[in-house]
Design an enzyme around this catalytic site. Structure first.
Site, PDB file in Angstrom:
ATOM      1  N   THR A   9      -3.793  -7.463  -3.792  1.00  0.00           N
ATOM      2  CA  THR A   9      -3.332  -5.893  -3.743  1.00  0.00           C
ATOM      3  C   THR A   9      -2.047  -5.776  -2.681  1.00  0.00           C
ATOM      4  O   THR A   9      -2.059  -6.444  -1.464  1.00  0.00           O
ATOM      5  CB  THR A   9      -4.498  -4.996  -3.553  1.00  0.00           C
ATOM      6  OG1 THR A   9      -3.935  -4.001  -3.444  1.00  0.00           O
ATOM      7  CG2 THR A   9      -5.304  -5.299  -2.411  1.00  0.00           C
ATOM      8  N   ASP A  10      -1.598  -4.853  -3.167  1.00  0.00           N
ATOM      9  CA  ASP A  10      -0.423  -4.452  -2.220  1.00  0.00           C
ATOM     10  C   ASP A  10      -1.118  -3.538  -0.743  1.00  0.00           C
ATOM     11  O   ASP A  10      -0.568  -3.442   0.269  1.00  0.00           O
ATOM     12  CB  ASP A  10       0.669  -3.549  -2.712  1.00  0.00           C
ATOM     13  CG  ASP A  10       0.127  -2.634  -3.617  1.00  0.00           C
ATOM     14  OD1 ASP A  10      -0.812  -2.165  -3.625  1.00  0.00           O
ATOM     15  OD2 ASP A  10       1.186  -1.692  -3.949  1.00  0.00           O
ATOM     16  N   GLU A  11      -2.305  -3.104  -1.227  1.00  0.00           N
ATOM     17  CA  GLU A  11      -2.962  -2.480  -0.207  1.00  0.00           C
ATOM     18  C   GLU A  11      -3.214  -2.910   1.500  1.00  0.00           C
ATOM     19  O   GLU A  11      -3.613  -2.483   2.190  1.00  0.00           O
ATOM     20  CB  GLU A  11      -4.297  -1.846  -0.495  1.00  0.00           C
ATOM     21  CG  GLU A  11      -3.995  -0.997  -1.644  1.00  0.00           C
ATOM     22  CD  GLU A  11      -5.041   0.028  -2.179  1.00  0.00           C
ATOM     23  OE1 GLU A  11      -6.135   0.317  -1.326  1.00  0.00           O
ATOM     24  OE2 GLU A  11      -5.092   0.550  -3.174  1.00  0.00           O
ATOM     25  N   TYR A  19     -11.936  -1.261   1.435  1.00  0.00           N
ATOM     26  CA  TYR A  19     -11.603  -1.845   0.403  1.00  0.00           C
ATOM     27  C   TYR A  19     -10.512  -2.861   0.941  1.00  0.00           C
ATOM     28  O   TYR A  19     -10.399  -4.192   0.626  1.00  0.00           O
ATOM     29  CB  TYR A  19     -11.125  -1.110  -0.741  1.00  0.00           C
ATOM     30  CG  TYR A  19     -10.254  -1.893  -1.754  1.00  0.00           C
ATOM     31  CD1 TYR A  19     -10.925  -2.709  -2.716  1.00  0.00           C
ATOM     32  CD2 TYR A  19      -9.031  -1.711  -2.023  1.00  0.00           C
ATOM     33  CE1 TYR A  19     -10.101  -3.543  -3.659  1.00  0.00           C
ATOM     34  CE2 TYR A  19      -8.156  -2.324  -2.951  1.00  0.00           C
ATOM     35  CZ  TYR A  19      -8.808  -3.232  -3.714  1.00  0.00           C
ATOM     36  OH  TYR A  19      -7.810  -3.964  -4.525  1.00  0.00           O
ATOM     37  N   LYS A  64      -9.975  -7.166   1.113  1.00  0.00           N
ATOM     38  CA  LYS A  64      -9.064  -7.868   0.308  1.00  0.00           C
ATOM     39  C   LYS A  64      -8.156  -8.529   1.334  1.00  0.00           C
ATOM     40  O   LYS A  64      -7.850  -9.839   1.098  1.00  0.00           O
ATOM     41  CB  LYS A  64      -8.268  -7.136  -0.577  1.00  0.00           C
ATOM     42  CG  LYS A  64      -8.935  -6.461  -1.782  1.00  0.00           C
ATOM     43  CD  LYS A  64      -9.439  -7.408  -2.841  1.00  0.00           C
ATOM     44  CE  LYS A  64      -8.403  -8.002  -3.670  1.00  0.00           C
ATOM     45  NZ  LYS A  64      -9.040  -8.803  -4.592  1.00  0.00           N
TER      46      LYS A  64
END
Ligand code: NAD
Ligand code: DAU
Length: 359
Positions: free
Chosen positions: A136-138, A162, A166
């Site tokens: 993810t970009d997060e 989260y 990741k």
């Protein structure tokens, strides 16, 4: 014929990916879907392909080392496409531990099992094997300068449990590449939308609430920015990275489609007003009066925005679906699949919703 092992294929992106792959490759691939069927996994998502001869579903938890090793022993897997994860930021804030267990330890199990199956006696890996870790970009954190974007070289700065889980998983994949020359790639994608997304996420939650006349809970001032990508464009990017990506590399995927949350909510209302027939009872529910500003998410990242330059220039990836078209397609899909939504929002979802939104 290549054999794909897809983890988390009963979830939102995983099920869209499985449809994408069968549309693209038909009978020329074998695909095994491994999913633990958590609250987010739904076999109803896959009913249109479940009878295919070249598709197999195995219910297994990626944290279960013995079960995952058995799958590798019994099948000559060529490509792992690793989607399985706990994916919802709000749930990670209230219950972080399972995010570490599934996203970090589960990824370690997947990497170890693939390494054991693919490694030759001299420490090199069999030809043609690929592990695609879907991220993810997060992991990059939050952008404050409006001119800034996330590049593959942007340092990791995750904020939620989260995104921290990741980021940890990404680093573990990188460690396997650096230490063993393990044949992996990582993709870091922006916010996806489309069919089969669980209605805990912004877009399907707002569609469902608007249709049922419930309040539309916008966090904080509604001005947080997300970079939205139609799910099929993400699936296309993953397939391209598997086929043409350089081993050991990471690729950002995003279509330069930044929107404030409040814009998304207003677009959904406007589109529903345009699409719903005059005599549809639900029309009277759909109005901006439903918008309600609620307490902000803790540690809420302000803005995400992907620079997709690398995947575009190296692999020729570009998104096919403009947001205006994608959001219409998505809303139409939910309107045509209200039984899917009703099944998913009965039972446990009601308890989740009451706890989360304090109603
Ligand atoms: P999702 O929550 O809809 O689906 C997750 C799937 O994984 C479910 O089918 C669930 O049953 C399965 N799963 C969960 N824990 C498992 C376990 N321990 N063992 C086996 N299966 C398990 O998630 P999604 O939105 O489809 O996201 C898929 C992947 O893509 C995730 O890795 C996520 O981090 C990543 N991603 C998502 C987005 C997005 O916008 N949704 C964007 C970028 C990356
Ligand atoms: O950026 C990629 C990520 O996008 C993925 O890695 C995650 O798995 C996926 O869940 C998604 O994370 P977000 O937190 O960005 O998505 P979500 O749909 O939960 O929220 C989108 C934005 O909308 C966010 O700023 C919070 C806000 N929001 C969300 C909900 C559910 C609201 O204002 N109200 C809501 O009720």
């Amino acid at each position: 014929m290549k054999t794909y092992l897809v983890t988390g294929g009963a979830g939102f992106i995983g099920s869209n990916f499985i449809y994408y792959m069968f549309r693209r490759y038909g009978g020329d691939i074998r695909l095994i879907n491994v999913d633990a069927l958590t609250y987010a996994g739904n076999l109803a998502n896959l009913k249109d392909i479940e009878d295919r001869d070249n598709y197999t579903f195995i219910k297994a938890d990626i944290r279960d080392k013995a079960a995952i090793e058995k799958i590798f022993e019994e099948n000559d897997i060529d490509v792992v496409v690793h989607f399985a994860a706990e994916s919802h930021v709000d749930r990670s804030i209230t219950n972080p531990e399972v995010f570490v267990e599934t996203n970090v330890l589960g990824t370690a199990v997947m990497l170890n099992a693939a390494k054991a199956a693919w490694e030759k006696a001299d420490g090199s890996f069999k030809e043609g094997k690929r592990f695609l870790h879907v991220s993810t970009d997060e992991v990059y954190g939050s952008l404050s300068d409006p001119a800034d974007y996330f590049y593959e070289t942007t340092p990791y700065d995750p904020h939620s449990p989260y995104s921290a889980s990741k980021a940890s998983a990404d680093l573990l994949v990188k460690a396997y590449v650096d230490t063993y020359h393990f044949p992996a790639c990582i993709t870091n994608c922006s916010n996806n939308y489309g069919p089969y997304q669980f209605p805990e996420k912004l877009i399907p939650l707002m569609i469902n609430n608007a249709l049922t006349g419930k309040k539309l809970p916008v966090y904080g001032d509604g001005k947080n920015v997300r970079d939205w990508l139609y799910v099929d464009d993400h699936c296309k990017g993953i397939d391209m990275v598997i086929e043409k990506g350089r081993l050991g590399e990471k690729y950002n995927i995003g279509g330069h489609n930044e929107r404030e949350n409040i814009q998304i909510v207003k677009t959904i209302i406007k589109t529903l007003q345009e699409i719903l027939p005059e005599d549809d009872e639900r029309r009277k529910n759909v109005s901006e009066d439903l918008i309600t500003y609620v307490e902000d998410r803790k540690g809420h990242d302000r803005r995400y925005a992907i620079a997709p330059d690398k995947i575009s220039s190296e692999l020729g990836w570009l998104p096919d679906t403009k947001f205006e078209d994608g959001i219409r397609l998505t809303i139409k899909w939910y309107l045509e699949h209200m039984d899917w939504m009703e099944n998913i929002t009965s039972g446990d979802y009601q308890d989740y919703y009451k706890r989360m939104y304090k109603v």
